[in-house]
Design a protein around this motif. Structure first.
Motif, PDB file in Angstrom:
ATOM      1  N   THR A   1       0.837  -1.203   0.000  1.00  0.00           N
ATOM      2  CA  THR A   1       0.000   0.000   0.000  1.00  0.00           C
ATOM      3  C   THR A   1       0.868   1.248   0.000  1.00  0.00           C
ATOM      4  OG1 THR A   1      -1.763  -1.173   1.166  1.00  0.00           O
ATOM      5  CG2 THR A   1      -1.827   1.239   1.251  1.00  0.00           C
ATOM      6  N   SER A   2       1.950   1.227   0.766  1.00  0.00           N
ATOM      7  CA  SER A   2       2.887   2.349   0.798  1.00  0.00           C
ATOM      8  C   SER A   2       3.519   2.574  -0.575  1.00  0.00           C
ATOM      9  CB  SER A   2       3.978   2.081   1.842  1.00  0.00           C
ATOM     10  OG  SER A   2       4.985   3.065   1.804  1.00  0.00           O
TER      11      SER A   2
ATOM     12  N   GLU B   1       0.874   4.134  -2.861  1.00  0.00           N
ATOM     13  CA  GLU B   1       0.602   5.516  -2.471  1.00  0.00           C
ATOM     14  C   GLU B   1       1.809   6.427  -2.680  1.00  0.00           C
ATOM     15  OE1 GLU B   1      -2.356   7.056  -1.182  1.00  0.00           O
ATOM     16  OE2 GLU B   1      -3.072   5.236  -2.198  1.00  0.00           O
TER      17      GLU B   1
ATOM     18  N   LEU C   1       3.071   4.995   5.101  1.00  0.00           N
ATOM     19  CA  LEU C   1       1.771   5.082   5.757  1.00  0.00           C
ATOM     20  C   LEU C   1       1.948   5.735   7.122  1.00  0.00           C
ATOM     21  CD1 LEU C   1       0.284   1.579   4.872  1.00  0.00           C
ATOM     22  CD2 LEU C   1       0.055   3.748   3.626  1.00  0.00           C
TER      23      LEU C   1
ATOM     24  N   TRP D   1      -5.212  -2.834  -1.071  1.00  0.00           N
ATOM     25  CA  TRP D   1      -4.754  -1.436  -1.114  1.00  0.00           C
ATOM     26  C   TRP D   1      -5.789  -0.509  -0.488  1.00  0.00           C
ATOM     27  CZ3 TRP D   1      -5.050   1.456  -6.450  1.00  0.00           C
ATOM     28  CH2 TRP D   1      -4.739   2.816  -6.264  1.00  0.00           C
ATOM     29  N   LYS D   2      -7.025  -0.603  -0.926  1.00  0.00           N
ATOM     30  CA  LYS D   2      -8.051   0.324  -0.454  1.00  0.00           C
ATOM     31  C   LYS D   2      -8.423   0.089   1.011  1.00  0.00           C
ATOM     32  CE  LYS D   2      -8.306   2.713  -4.146  1.00  0.00           C
ATOM     33  NZ  LYS D   2      -7.831   4.124  -4.131  1.00  0.00           N
TER      34      LYS D   2
ATOM     35  N   LEU E   1      -5.505   1.372   3.160  1.00  0.00           N
ATOM     36  CA  LEU E   1      -5.508   2.826   3.109  1.00  0.00           C
ATOM     37  C   LEU E   1      -6.583   3.407   4.022  1.00  0.00           C
ATOM     38  CD1 LEU E   1      -4.195   5.291   1.789  1.00  0.00           C
ATOM     39  CD2 LEU E   1      -5.896   5.120  -0.046  1.00  0.00           C
ATOM     40  N   GLU E   2      -7.789   2.806   4.012  1.00  0.00           N
ATOM     41  CA  GLU E   2      -8.844   3.267   4.918  1.00  0.00           C
ATOM     42  C   GLU E   2      -8.407   3.105   6.372  1.00  0.00           C
ATOM     43  OE1 GLU E   2     -13.553   2.573   6.003  1.00  0.00           O
ATOM     44  OE2 GLU E   2     -12.292   0.843   5.536  1.00  0.00           O
TER      45      GLU E   2
ATOM     46  N   ASP F   1      -5.373   3.086   7.534  1.00  0.00           N
ATOM     47  CA  ASP F   1      -4.327   4.046   7.849  1.00  0.00           C
ATOM     48  C   ASP F   1      -4.886   5.442   8.102  1.00  0.00           C
ATOM     49  OD1 ASP F   1      -1.439   4.589   8.088  1.00  0.00           O
ATOM     50  OD2 ASP F   1      -1.789   5.878   6.360  1.00  0.00           O
ATOM     51  N   LYS F   2      -5.930   5.816   7.377  1.00  0.00           N
ATOM     52  CA  LYS F   2      -6.561   7.120   7.617  1.00  0.00           C
ATOM     53  C   LYS F   2      -7.142   7.176   9.038  1.00  0.00           C
ATOM     54  CE  LYS F   2      -7.810   8.261   2.827  1.00  0.00           C
ATOM     55  NZ  LYS F   2      -8.927   8.455   1.869  1.00  0.00           N
TER      56      LYS F   2
END
Length: 435
Positions: free
Chosen positions: A40-41, A44, A48, A267-268, A271-272, A274-275
């Motif tokens: 994911t990093s 992006e 993260l 990935w998605k 990412l969610e 991490d937010k």
């Protein structure tokens, strides 16, 4: 069943000396291994949020009866500090019932909350309040959640397990647990808009946004909130009177996307997750008294950042716009040309007739599609199940330096308890003999 509830002597134990750790925010990325986070990093193009925490360690995840754990046994270890068999929640193989860290915290007057994107009766959230021999007993788990009043703030999915069949639920006992929750003082909401309108002075919240799980992060919209939005609201409610609180947040669906060998879905979901972690880190940075711990219950998929080539095609992955599950739900391999066009449109990739034959012949067509798409961008998977590899733990805030080295998953709640002073240190747990 023997009910040797360790909680009794835990409550009576003399607390440790004053600690700087007042609040704890405990993140669990279900199925999130190091490779999931790093991929994911890479996509992006930046570290993260949780990767920037100052202390990092590794965590063993095996259960009492298997080198490869499930979420029930792993959740028990992360929530109680004890190993148990796969499928069991806070009951040891010999029948002993053990308390959860939330039950101990509650005895000290600490406010508690859970936030998930799955059913709130699923294995990981259940591990913080329930005691059952089988994780499949979700109606019983729902009953224990409401009857125990262990959790002050509950957010996620799964209202069907709280309602009788006569009201559209799954219960055969005609218990309306939502009405009982209201009588116990819980504010009940089912939409994002209602959640956001809840006053900060709400004491107890039961927020169930779907009859089962919430939609995947990549498809969630409308009146189902994102994970970070739930965290923001929960922190507002739990911290309003400046009393101690303990919040557990699960990125539930990282696991499911990894089961499907789905690069885009992982990935998605990461990412969610991490937010949501960033929201907690911002809160902790402002406060100075809040410990943030980020880990996983196990790794899923055996994700490798190679499929025989030295170059993961990050640029192609960035062009993906749908999950394999979404494709399989909306297109049929029987219509070859339409299916190929969909793959071209949503992934920028070309499927061969051999690829289509693999998908059609598979018992898990969605996972097979996920694997094929991964292969085309040089990402490899070893399984569609869990693996036994250690997972990372990241920590920020007072006491974070304790979460380094090579830890067992049972050590994480024990360290948290020592830092918060909820209880004296647990007895040491012997390594189980695993066949």
């Amino acid at each position: 069943m023997r009910r040797l509830f360790v909680l009794f002597f835990v409550i009576l134990a003399i607390a440790l000396s004053f600690s700087q750790v007042k609040n704890v925010i405990y993140f669990i990325g279900d199925g999130m291994g190091l490779a999931h986070a790093y991929l994911t990093s890479m996509i992006e193009g930046r570290p993260l949020s949780f990767m920037k925490t100052p202390y990092v360690g590794l965590v063993k995840t095996h259960s009492a009866n298997s080198w490869v754990t499930d979420s029930a046994a792993a959740g028990t270890a992360l929530a109680s500090g004890f190993k148990t068999n796969n499928g069991m929640i806070n009951i040891l193989p010999d029948g002993t019932i053990v308390p959860t860290i939330f039950e101990v915290a509650k005895a000290y007057g600490v406010k508690t909350g859970i936030i998930v994107t799955c059913r709130v009766t699923h294995a990981t959230p259940a591990a913080f309040y329930a005691h059952v021999k089988s994780r499949g007993e979700e109606n019983e788990i729902a009953k224990q959640l409401i009857e125990s009043e262990t959790i002050d703030v509950v957010m996620g999915g799964g209202w069907a397990n709280f309602l009788p069949k006569s009201l559209g639920g799954k219960r055969n006992d005609e218990l309306d647990l939502i009405e009982i929750a209201r009588e116990k003082g819980y504010a009940y909401v089912t939409t994002k808009s209602d959640l956001m309108q809840l006053p900060a002075d709400a004491e107890k919240v039961l927020a169930l946004f779907a009859p089962s799980h919430l939609a995947p992060a990549s498809e969630r919209s409308g009146d189902q909130p994102m994970l970070y939005e739930m965290v923001e609201k929960a922190l507002e409610i739990l911290s309003k009177d400046n009393e101690p609180f303990f919040l557990m947040v699960e990125g539930s669906q990282i696991d499911w996307e990894a089961h499907g060998n789905d690069v885009y879905g992982v990935w998605k979901e990461v990412l969610e997750f991490d937010k949501a972690v960033q929201v907690a880190l911002d809160f902790a940075l402002r406060r100075g008294d809040t410990l943030v711990v980020v880990t996983a219950d196990h790794e899923t998929g055996g994700l490798g950042l190679s499929a025989g080539d030295y170059m993961v095609d990050v640029e192609k992955i960035r062009g993906f716009t749908k999950t394999a599950d979404w494709i399989m739900a909306n297109y049929s391999t029987a219509d070859k040309e339409s299916f190929k066009e969909a793959i071209k449109e949503y992934f920028g990739l070309t499927l061969s007739d051999e690829d289509l034959e693999r998908i059609s012949a598979s018992k898990k067509p969605s996972a097979e599609l996920g694997k094929i798409l991964s292969e085309k961008v040089n990402v490899g998977w070893t399984t569609t199940s869990h693996s036994g590899v250690p997972v990372p733990v990241y920590a920020f805030g007072p006491g974070a330096e304790n979460f380094t080295g090579f830890l067992d998953n049972t050590e994480i709640p024990r360290i948290i308890m020592r830092l918060t002073g909820y209880t004296l240190q647990y007895p040491l747990v012997k390594e189980p003999t695993i066949k």
